[in-house]
Design an enzyme around this catalytic site. Sequence first.
Site, mmCIF file in Angstrom:
data_model
loop_
_atom_site.group_PDB
_atom_site.id
_atom_site.type_symbol
_atom_site.label_atom_id
_atom_site.label_comp_id
_atom_site.label_asym_id
_atom_site.label_seq_id
_atom_site.Cartn_x
_atom_site.Cartn_y
_atom_site.Cartn_z
ATOM 1 N N THR A 157 0.831 -1.210 0.000
ATOM 2 C CA THR A 157 0.000 0.000 0.000
ATOM 3 C C THR A 157 0.869 1.265 0.000
ATOM 4 O O THR A 157 1.725 1.428 0.860
ATOM 5 C CB THR A 157 -0.912 0.023 1.244
ATOM 6 O OG1 THR A 157 -1.556 -1.241 1.357
ATOM 7 C CG2 THR A 157 -1.943 1.126 1.146
ATOM 8 N N MET A 276 0.825 -2.642 4.194
ATOM 9 C CA MET A 276 0.229 -3.264 5.372
ATOM 10 C C MET A 276 0.659 -4.720 5.463
ATOM 11 O O MET A 276 1.038 -5.338 4.469
ATOM 12 C CB MET A 276 -1.289 -3.120 5.369
ATOM 13 C CG MET A 276 -2.022 -3.689 4.199
ATOM 14 S SD MET A 276 -3.790 -3.345 4.374
ATOM 15 C CE MET A 276 -4.375 -3.655 2.733
ATOM 16 N N ASP A 279 4.694 -8.896 5.001
ATOM 17 C CA ASP A 279 5.387 -9.573 3.899
ATOM 18 C C ASP A 279 6.818 -9.040 3.804
ATOM 19 O O ASP A 279 7.048 -7.839 3.866
ATOM 20 C CB ASP A 279 4.638 -9.339 2.578
ATOM 21 C CG ASP A 279 5.169 -10.210 1.454
ATOM 22 O OD1 ASP A 279 5.809 -11.238 1.744
ATOM 23 O OD2 ASP A 279 4.941 -9.865 0.273
#
Length: 336
Positions: A157, A276, A279
């Site tokens: 994001t 967000m 990862d």
Amino acid sequence: MRKVLSEMLNQHPRLQVVGTARNGEDALKKRATLCPDVITLDVEMPIMDGLETLKYIMDEDPCPVLMVSSTTKVGAENTLLAIEYGAVDFVAKPSGAISLDIKKVEHLIIEKVLQAAKANIRKPTLPTKEVKLHGVERTEVRMQSHKKKVIAIGTSTGGPRALKDVITNLPAQLAAPVLIVQHMPPGFTLSLAKRLNSLSEVNVKEAKDGEILQNGTAYIAPGGYHLTVKKIGSVFAVHTHQDEARRGHRPSVDVMFESLSSFPEVETIAVIMTGMGADGTEGLIKLKRSVPNCYAIAEAEESCTVFGMPRAAVQTKLVDESVHVQLISERILKRF
């Protein structure tokens, strides 16, 4: 579309749709009285389209905006412009302009609206002093000129805007290839590559399976495919595949980093930017354990749209430096 979206969002206990609008002009009038925390905005609208409306919102009175986009070529290009203009994120309609099957991405829309409400929508301006990790002792890693080098960047994001800040400041003669995982659905990564290529000195392209990694070229993982590296004789090549999604992501930053951990002889700069979730964290741990000359950079909280992925990376205490997005390219070049 307005009816279906409203019903979907209103079902969530933390969300309430306070109004709907037929076009951008109508939306701006209603916004003045309804004062929403988040606006979902269609890219394609009559009278005043999404881009024009978004520009007005971000210039006059910024508010978190989630774009709802079609997956057409023009739709993808306009969506990426919207992210540059300040939209937090986007959701792609499953089947064209009027997607009454939008419920297929219901969980994604709800998650992104909730995330948008908490997002940092300020334009990332350089701080008066640099932000670094405090209390962390690091041995200076010197890159050796004769060794193969790779730069690997992971983001989600807010990533397209962050990538623009980093990639456009790298020189054409960069002595390493750049691998990029940006969480995006199919159809959008090609438009992102073309957009960045038009603005950058380095060559930016959507990665193709089997091509040899070239210095001064940035390879963006195609939507729906993992991006990894394989060795063919003495050279390194791109390998894209559709193995199972990791943490719900394909492409996955973890998968890319883990792939590079198989090559301890390659000097790697690992960069984790806005997004967000977490990862990249598991992959970074493997990369740091396996590659002696791995230097890790995380984007600082103040310039992140969402400080999820960088925060998770910093918590491992394996990040060498945490810096503002506008300083990341400088830090990469310093390693050379």
